[in-house]
Enzyme design. Structure first.
Site, PDB file in Angstrom:
ATOM      1  N   PHE A   7      77.513  43.352  32.328  1.00 25.98           N
ATOM      2  CA  PHE A   7      75.927  43.139  32.419  1.00 25.98           C
ATOM      3  C   PHE A   7      75.421  44.382  33.067  1.00 25.98           C
ATOM      4  O   PHE A   7      76.046  44.913  33.760  1.00 25.98           O
ATOM      5  CB  PHE A   7      75.665  41.939  33.107  1.00 25.98           C
ATOM      6  CG  PHE A   7      76.119  41.955  34.592  1.00 25.98           C
ATOM      7  CD1 PHE A   7      75.550  42.522  35.539  1.00 25.98           C
ATOM      8  CD2 PHE A   7      77.185  40.919  34.675  1.00 25.98           C
ATOM      9  CE1 PHE A   7      75.942  42.337  36.721  1.00 25.98           C
ATOM     10  CE2 PHE A   7      77.701  41.100  36.248  1.00 25.98           C
ATOM     11  CZ  PHE A   7      77.056  41.634  36.913  1.00 25.98           C
TER      12      PHE A   7
ATOM     13  N   HIS B 242      86.673  38.830  43.023  1.00 27.19           N
ATOM     14  CA  HIS B 242      85.623  39.915  42.221  1.00 27.19           C
ATOM     15  C   HIS B 242      84.376  39.171  41.658  1.00 27.19           C
ATOM     16  O   HIS B 242      83.496  39.842  41.065  1.00 27.19           O
ATOM     17  CB  HIS B 242      86.497  40.232  41.052  1.00 27.19           C
ATOM     18  CG  HIS B 242      86.678  39.572  39.845  1.00 27.19           C
ATOM     19  ND1 HIS B 242      86.815  38.136  39.741  1.00 27.19           N
ATOM     20  CD2 HIS B 242      86.327  39.868  38.596  1.00 27.19           C
ATOM     21  CE1 HIS B 242      86.804  37.583  38.651  1.00 27.19           C
ATOM     22  NE2 HIS B 242      86.472  38.600  37.895  1.00 27.19           N
TER      23      HIS B 242
END
Length: 397
Positions: free
Chosen positions: A164, A326
């Site tokens: 994204f 993450h």
């Protein structure tokens, strides 16, 4: 929280989450990794979930060996973020034009640029070693060399899945740019090629899971893998640099009167291998869905497309091999998300975010991910929060 130790065959499994909340198939993968004779340590992040061979959200330290499946197929996948001089008051009420301009600048999905992007025409992109980087393409596996043209045109592209680009606002009302992508198809093909090579090697016959096949130090196969691995990690880094520069140019044009400036870019891999030393021992540390969080090092931990993200500073916790999560981590598969949620659910869960709200991105709905706030709470001894960001524009592949 501090970590919980679960017994493993070769090493204990250090978990920064409640083991009871980890899905059975993921827990079995962790136990499988702990059987490998080369393993020196295994740290499990709070966003852990099932993956291929090894879980996403695990840090695997081995001596004299590396497991390609423990890197993930998108070698070098990671994040970049930068704080801008814009504030929330500078933004228009309708952000659809900005999203359109970013989508025009960044090919998504399987898209690519019509011609390779020239980094020399972009602000802030180092070009000194650009020719050398591409010259090294001739040294990678023969199986993917025919992909050279595609690899050059995909440099500076977003990809699909959970990748994204976002425009975010922090708690002090400053605007940030943030993006997530990796080494595109060339990294994926290199990963799959080397996984196949590793599975045929003698040391990997009889493993509890053939996807945990390794390369051993001082072998031609390891040398070839390391060459391709580190090249792909560099490709991923350059890919994010190019995308960040392309989108900074868009922002400069769209907010011309504001004369936008940018702080130093923060960038971090979260699918990669690093050579690191612990207790005087040289190890190959594989982070699959984990970032390096050494003392004072900056990192990025995103949530889902409707919740928010965090800029963090590492605390240098050696028990985790200087690592942190993450992201939020999935709590259900993509197919399960498509069965569970509708476009109406997507619209509700992304209210206030200028983004796609169609059936093509239902698998990325916030409800398919773990709560990012809980993930952050579970790793307070790994990182400290520098900034909390909430997206207002999200471009998905």
């Amino acid at each position: 929280m501090s970590y919980v130790e679960v017994p493993g065959a070769q090493v204990p499994i250090r978990m920064w989450t409640d083991p009871a909340t980890v899905e059975d198939v993921a827990m079995q993968q962790l136990r499988n990794v702990a059987t490998l004779p080369w393993i020196q340590g295994l740290a499990v992040m709070p966003d852990v979930h099932f993956g291929k061979g090894a879980t996403v959200g695990s840090v695997i330290a081995m001596r004299g060996a590396v497991c390609p499946a423990a890197v993930g197929v998108d070698i070098g996948c990671g994040m970049s973020a930068v704080k801008t001089s814009l504030t929330a008051n500078d933004l228009p009420g309708d952000l659809s034009r900005l999203r359109t301009k970013i989508e025009q600048a960044l090919p998504v999905g399987r898209g690519m640029h019509d011609d390779p992007v020239d980094p020399g025409r972009l602000h802030g992109v180092p070009t000194a070693h650009w020719a050398d980087f591409w010259a090294r393409f001739d040294g990678i596996a023969d199986a993917v060399k025919f992909r050279h043209e595609r690899a050059t045109k995909q440099m500076g592209t977003l990809g699909g899945g959970n990748h994204f680009w976002e425009f975010c606002i922090d708690d002090e009302q400053s605007v940030w740019i943030m993006l997530h992508s990796g080494s595109r198809n060339i990294g994926k093909e290199l990963a799959e090629y080397h996984m196949g090579v590793a599975q045929k090697l003698p040391q990997n016959q009889g493993l509890v899971d053939r996807d945990l096949a390794v390369f051993l130090a001082d072998t031609p196969q390891m040398a070839a893998y390391r060459n391709d691995l580190f090249w792909a990690q560099e490709y991923a880094k350059h890919n994010r640099e190019i995308m960040m520069a392309l989108t900074q140019d868009v922002v400069r044009r769209e907010f011309k009167k504001a004369r936008v400036t940018f702080d130093e870019v923060i960038s971090c891999h979260h699918n990669y291998v690093a050579e690191e030393t612990y207790d005087g021992m040289d190890l190959l540390v594989t982070r699959k869905g984990a970032i390096r969080a050494g003392g004072g090092e900056y990192g990025i931990i995103p949530g889902s497309m409707g919740t928010g993200s965090y800029i963090v500073r590492g605390l240098g916790n050696a028990a985790s091999f200087n690592s942190a999560s993450h992201g939020a981590g999935r709590k259900m598969s993509r197919n399960a998300a498509k069965r569970r949620f509708s476009t109406r659910d997507l619209e509700e869960q992304t209210r206030g975010v200028e983004c796609r709200k169609d059936s093509g991105v239902i698998d990325e709905i916030p409800g398919a991910y773990k709560p990012i706030e809980k993930v952050m709470e579970q790793q307070r001894d790994l990182v400290e929060v520098v900034a909390h960001l909430k997206q207002v524009v999200c471009v998905k592949g």
